[in-house]
Design an enzyme around this catalytic site. Structure first.
Site, PDB file in Angstrom:
ATOM      1  N   HIS B  81       0.820  -1.214   0.000  1.00 12.38           N
ATOM      2  CA  HIS B  81       0.000   0.000   0.000  1.00 12.38           C
ATOM      3  C   HIS B  81       0.854   1.265   0.000  1.00 12.38           C
ATOM      4  O   HIS B  81       0.363   2.341  -0.307  1.00 12.38           O
ATOM      5  CB  HIS B  81      -1.018  -0.004   1.152  1.00 12.38           C
ATOM      6  CG  HIS B  81      -0.441   0.047   2.532  1.00 12.38           C
ATOM      7  ND1 HIS B  81      -0.131  -1.089   3.257  1.00 12.38           N
ATOM      8  CD2 HIS B  81      -0.127   1.093   3.322  1.00 12.38           C
ATOM      9  CE1 HIS B  81       0.334  -0.730   4.434  1.00 12.38           C
ATOM     10  NE2 HIS B  81       0.356   0.581   4.509  1.00 12.38           N
ATOM     11  N   ASP B 217       1.657  -8.186   1.856  1.00 19.41           N
ATOM     12  CA  ASP B 217       1.702  -6.721   1.782  1.00 19.41           C
ATOM     13  C   ASP B 217       3.136  -6.227   1.569  1.00 19.41           C
ATOM     14  O   ASP B 217       3.737  -5.645   2.461  1.00 19.41           O
ATOM     15  CB  ASP B 217       1.097  -6.130   3.067  1.00 19.41           C
ATOM     16  CG  ASP B 217       0.731  -4.659   2.893  1.00 19.41           C
ATOM     17  OD1 ASP B 217       1.095  -4.074   1.856  1.00 19.41           O
ATOM     18  OD2 ASP B 217       0.079  -4.100   3.791  1.00 19.41           O
ATOM     19  N   SER B 642       4.443   0.986   8.937  1.00 22.32           N
ATOM     20  CA  SER B 642       4.079   0.238   7.731  1.00 22.32           C
ATOM     21  C   SER B 642       5.283   0.157   6.804  1.00 22.32           C
ATOM     22  O   SER B 642       5.858   1.191   6.465  1.00 22.32           O
ATOM     23  CB  SER B 642       2.941   0.938   6.989  1.00 22.32           C
ATOM     24  OG  SER B 642       1.708   0.524   7.460  1.00 22.32           O
TER      25      SER B 642
END
Lengths: 706, 706
Positions: B81, B217, B642
């Site tokens: 992302h 991810d 992240s």
């Protein structure tokens, strides 16, 4: 850690002990193997057929549930819900023992259940030869089924001439063998202890089938004979040490019905038609009933029972289908069948198995030809007086009134049981009672769904009476007419109808009663076909099962049939899905953790307080550091095992079985060792409550714990 | 098994390694202790301040996310992302790289992100003395706050005169110290590899915050300088061995914001007011917006963004409150505060801490006096140009138009940043864009809820402008009038208003604009008070935190502030509730198990096929017997982490951090070792996909794996 889990998973497979064994089979099992699995008793200590004694003799049938004696003076333990009827009978607004629980202060304060009774197993006699000898030569399958039923009844009647004896002729695996079971009938049962409902039903419907679980689903009763405590041949001493992971345990009880002896073709019918259609039709009917009663509380109450039963069956069908898939149950049965067939082809002694397998396949093929017709039709009549079909009341009332009129024409002895003189009062009461379950808008909507399904049946499966009354798509309007014209929803008129002859009924020209006549012919045809299939199964299944056992070269446990069984197991958790491990034990801390202060997670203050104060007494498990509550084992159980005593390798009581996990719901069709887990309450949870919360010192003394 | 788990749980507590350490702090930590925990490198290998190098120098800031260099030629890894913007920029209907993923066939095929840039850490300088020296004597708290801001900006401006340098003056723990951070600014970033969206977002919102997790991810980019691959000082070699339970790991990155340095009184305000009110008000607003747009797709689209943000914050508030309770976070902070206070009373050197603690308590007491007023008011204006407040558009548009007119009266340099000349274009674009988020029925309903809340404020907190316009309970009718009379919802009229002077605006006699004027005074007052509180915190927090650290007698990691940190951790599972153990690793089998064929569990056919064929290549974990996918560790992370590289004891890359578990959401306020778990993707999942599915041989060679 991971390695430990993996080793355990491997172990789980090694431990997989499929089978609900009969008392007689236990003696045929390899004693060395049982010892290796963990049993520290001789198999003969489980059951001594000569004396009708042993551990299994302490395992009682409480009528739909199982239980076990736990004292020399007739105390027995079972599930809370199995003695719930006695609580209901004696609870009053002033003394709400359902909510608060009950502990008899002394023996004379124990509460008698007016309809409760228990049966203690005593003697098992193989009567296969007797039953088979009663079948006339050249009997059709239907005649065969009737002859077997008759002989079974005769054996029971003869046996029950003995005093205080209850008897049953049980068929195993559809007639592979028949056993006459004699039990001691004890009709005087009294409640000694039940926890508050919030303990006995902690988690309610939300936690039903689920793990982790925190329910204290136990209650204690006492058996009386001639007003004195019954002295059982054997009782289970209580283990105060409890269980720990990997422990060997046995679950004893009366499992209801399983279907593992079915051929793959029969299982395919269950999976692809029975459960699939239930899921589809019942899902629709739940929706129909809920929409038709939304916002109308009288309507919601009227259909509540039906919606609940439909929902249970819908959820069960979902679980069965998921379990079939998860365990590749059908595919495995197919492979096993093929193996048996290949083997039987080389064994002249088992040649009849090939024909039997083919015959069962033919029967299923025949059932499939009218399957959807029969499925719909079976929702128009009751299979027992007590039950109501799940379809529209309109059809149920109509078919019952007509069937009754027809049966009343026969001499009493020749009637179907439900319509015999002795059952007329119950039938009439039932027909009155249905009034309160009748809500016109809901029943009309349900009937419309039924009719639309009937109109979609293939040409060769059409229901003629329905087609006549509903010739086109204009269904709703015709239903309105029908409900306006019929008198059957008028309770008094309906009662009158129950006394009329077929001619009188016909003379009414009531369109719904007329439909009842049309359906009745179909129903009788269906019942005859069903009887015939029962006969077919009793003729073919034995040969097939003999080959299955022959090929296996060792005893195979028969399907459950509500007779006494034992399952050998180990305490162990399981992985419901990737990344998650369900531990095999829960604790008091978990009860507190789940507590929301509202049903179904509203633990009594006394429990929460004791937990908060860590008032564990001697009941703290050293490994868990807390009072144990429930535990998992891989026992092979099903409905009917509720209340089953769970005993350790030395025959001591360590828990009470009360449920299976959701992933294991399809184990009625096949044993899947990775998820086959039953749910038990740890006896130490009961002991802790009695000791630290309920202060049941007298009871603890009788249990040998003080 | 149980015993193994218990030992592990005990171990978990021993392993609890709270703290997001700064590079400078790492060098002050006890090296022997770090070695005992598992670190096989010298702490100086993590960060060498003289050379501005070490493992931490390979940890980059990708703008809101973290990342790590993984090749000598500037390859870096982060979350899917975090590079999603580049995929969006280059995806076309003909070449849908969002859905299909992307793998650059050669370096010249890599995809440049027009707005992507990264920062590589280089130098950290303590500027506390410089910043404090800039505060004028006898400054009020508001003046203090402004002086600090100005000095911080000046330091950055001076520092950024160096070529290719990005600078920031970061305040730690509300001003306990200030650090000038110099980074190498790299504005040329290109996408090298991204998996299909169905891998990168597998599980979507459903699995967000959840475990077990099966998301891939990850994405790989490359940094370029002057058109050539950037040569980092350091990069993380890839470990092909991966991780196993109990392994020591480190998570490096740029965690956003945490609040552990707050006093118990400040935390109580967060728990009892901030999260509690968000849960209450946002829950109501979600409901209001959904009801007002139900069945109207234009309405649903218009409010979709607002509903999504409200829902996220609502869910977050729920999680924070549950976490506060689960971890007894406030109670523990209270106890720690008491301990520090008692200690400080005996330490003359820390006497100022007592006054500081009291001062902070007074500030909170002051905030509480107008808390509900301020909370409501803060939903009427935007805190940045990009953001929209979550309250009614009516108030937002009105307050913005008025504020703009007022600010335009000032010389450009004296305006609030949002209204400076250079931001006027963005502001106007934003005011146009809001038209598509405006759905009258929904906005009226939201305004009605707002007004009704304002009307319930206690007398001393009333909002005068609201009271004037809505003097009685007749709210809905007055809102209808207001919307009929105002011109502010007319896009062209609104654009005209943005160019008008305050007098021109007032001359319109537009009732909503007039309300905007009334609210503007309140808002400016609120902003001044907030600035004052910022100053109070910067004045008091340092003394208090010095005492906290003094009492602890060892370094304490400061709250996260988007600066470079390292967390020391171990791979381990956790018990989310009684009876359940979450294993620390998931596998490819779990991806298949979750697959439903529909979003968000619709794995690409290529993955399912390879899994089914057990085409594991060299990536099968010997313990798991499968390709690992995600893993848990007890690293101390938060938003901003992240894409953080997860490295083993030897500094090799073993995974990429991408989430925390739900039970751990309140770790921003306190570290709860039993549930503090971050979620990482196992680097072997990426390597397996590159090797067996995407056939990225060239990329694997550059990663040193081939």
């Amino acid at each position: 850690m991971k390695r430990a889990l993996l080793l355990l998973l491997l172990a789980a497979n090694a431990f997989a002990l499929e089978g609900k064994w009969t008392p007689q089979q236990v003696l045929k099992l390899d004693a060395a193997w049982l010892k290796k699995e963990g049993l520290q008793l001789a198999p003969s200590q489980l059951w001594d057929p000569a004396r009708g004694s042993g551990l299994l003799a302490a395992t009682i049938d409480t009528g739909g549930c199982s239980g076990g004696f736990i004292s020399a003076d007739g105390l027995f333990i079972t599930n809370h819900h199995c003695l719930f009827g006695i609580l209901q009978e004696h609870a009053t607004p002033q003394d709400d023992i359902i909510t608060n629980g009950f502990l008899a202060a002394s023996r004379d304060k124990e509460l008698k259940g007016s309809t409760s009774r228990i049966a203690v197993p005593h003697k098992f006699t193989d009567v296969t030869a007797l039953v088979l000898a009663a079948i006339p030569p050249n009997a059709t399958d239907a005649e065969r089924a009737r002859a077997i039923d008759r002989k079974a009844s005769d054996l029971v009647a003869e046996c029950e001439k003995q005093p205080r004896t209850r008897c049953r002729t049980a068929a195993f695996d559809g007639g592979a063998w028949y056993t006459l079971i004699e039990s001691i009938d004890i009709p005087d049962v009294r409640l000694v202890y039940a926890p508050p409902r919030a303990i006995g039903e902690y988690g309610g419907e939300t936690d039903n089938w689920m793990w982790p679980r925190h329910t204290g689903d136990f209650a204690i009763g006492r058996a009386y004979v001639d007003g004195k405590p019954y002295k059982p041949q054997f009782f289970f001493p209580i283990s105060t040490k409890g269980v720990k992971p990997d422990d060997f345990v046995m679950v004893l009880g009366y499992p209801g019905t399983t279907y593992r002896a079915l051929t793959a073709a029969e299982m395919a019918e269950r999976r692809d038609l029975f459960f699939t259609r239930r899921q589809e039709v019942y899902g629709e009917w739940i929706d129909v009933l809920q929409k038709a009663t939304a916002g109308n509380s009288a309507g919601e109450i009227a259909v509540a029972d039906n919606v609940k039963t439909l929902s249970n069956r819908f959820k069960n069908a979902e679980g069965q289908l998921a379990g079939f898939k998860r365990g590749s149950i059908l595919e495995k049965q197919q492979a096993r069948n093929e193996k048996v067939l290949a083997w039987a082809r080389t064994q002249p002694k088992y040649a009849d198995a090939l024909a039997a397998h083919e015959g069962l396949a033919k029967m299923i093929a025949e059932q499939r030809r009218t399957w959807d017709h029969d499925f719909l039709l079976s929702h128009t009549y009751a299979s027992t007086v007590a039950a109501s079909p799940l379809g529209p009341k309109a059809l149920y009332l109509a078919t019952t009134v007509v069937r009754n009129a027809n049966e009343l024409q026969k001499p009493d002895a020749q009637r179907d049981t439900f319509y015999m003189q002795r059952n007329q009062a119950s039938l009439q009461a039932k027909m009155r009672r249905e009034q309160k379950n009748f809500f016109p808008a809901a029943d009309k909507a349900l009937l419309e769904s039924f009719i639309r399904r009937a109109q979609k049946l293939p040409a060769e499966q059409r229901i003629a009476g329905i087609d006549r009354l509903f010739p086109d798509a204009n269904v709703a309007a015709r239903i309105d007419e029908l409900y306006a014209q019929t008198k059957i929803f008028d309770e008094n008129e309906r009662m009158k109808m129950l006394a009329e002859t077929p001619d009188q009924l016909k003379a009414r020209h009531d369109p719904l009663v007329d439909l009842g006549f049309a359906l009745d012919a179909d129903i009788r045809d269906l019942l005859t076909r069903k009887e015939n299939w029962d006969g077919t199964v009793s003729r073919l299944r034995p040969a097939w099962r003999r080959a299955v056992e022959g090929e296996a070269g060792k005893p195979i446990a028969p399907d459950a049939n509500s007779t006494l069984r034992v399952s050998f197991a180990h305490v162990q958790g399981y992985a419901p899905r990737d990344g998650v491990w369900y531990r095999p034990q829960t604790t008091l801390a978990g009860v507190v953790e789940k507590d929301t202060g509202a049903e179904p997670f509203h633990a009594p203050e006394s429990i929460l307080e004791a937990a908060k104060a860590k008032r564990y007494g001697q009941w703290k498990d050293p490994q868990l550091g807390d009072v144990p509550v429930d535990f998992l084992a891989d026992a092979d159980t099903t409905g009917g095992n509720s209340g089953s005593p769970v005993i350790n390798a030395r025959g001591e009581l360590v828990g009470v079985n009360f449920d299976r996990v959701w992933e294991n719901v399809a184990n009625d069709f096949g044993y899947n060792p990775t998820v086959n887990r039953n749910v038990n309450v740890d006896i130490r949870y009961l002991l802790w409550i009695l000791d630290q919360v309920a202060h049941g010192d007298g009871l603890l003394r009788e249990l040998g714990v003080r």
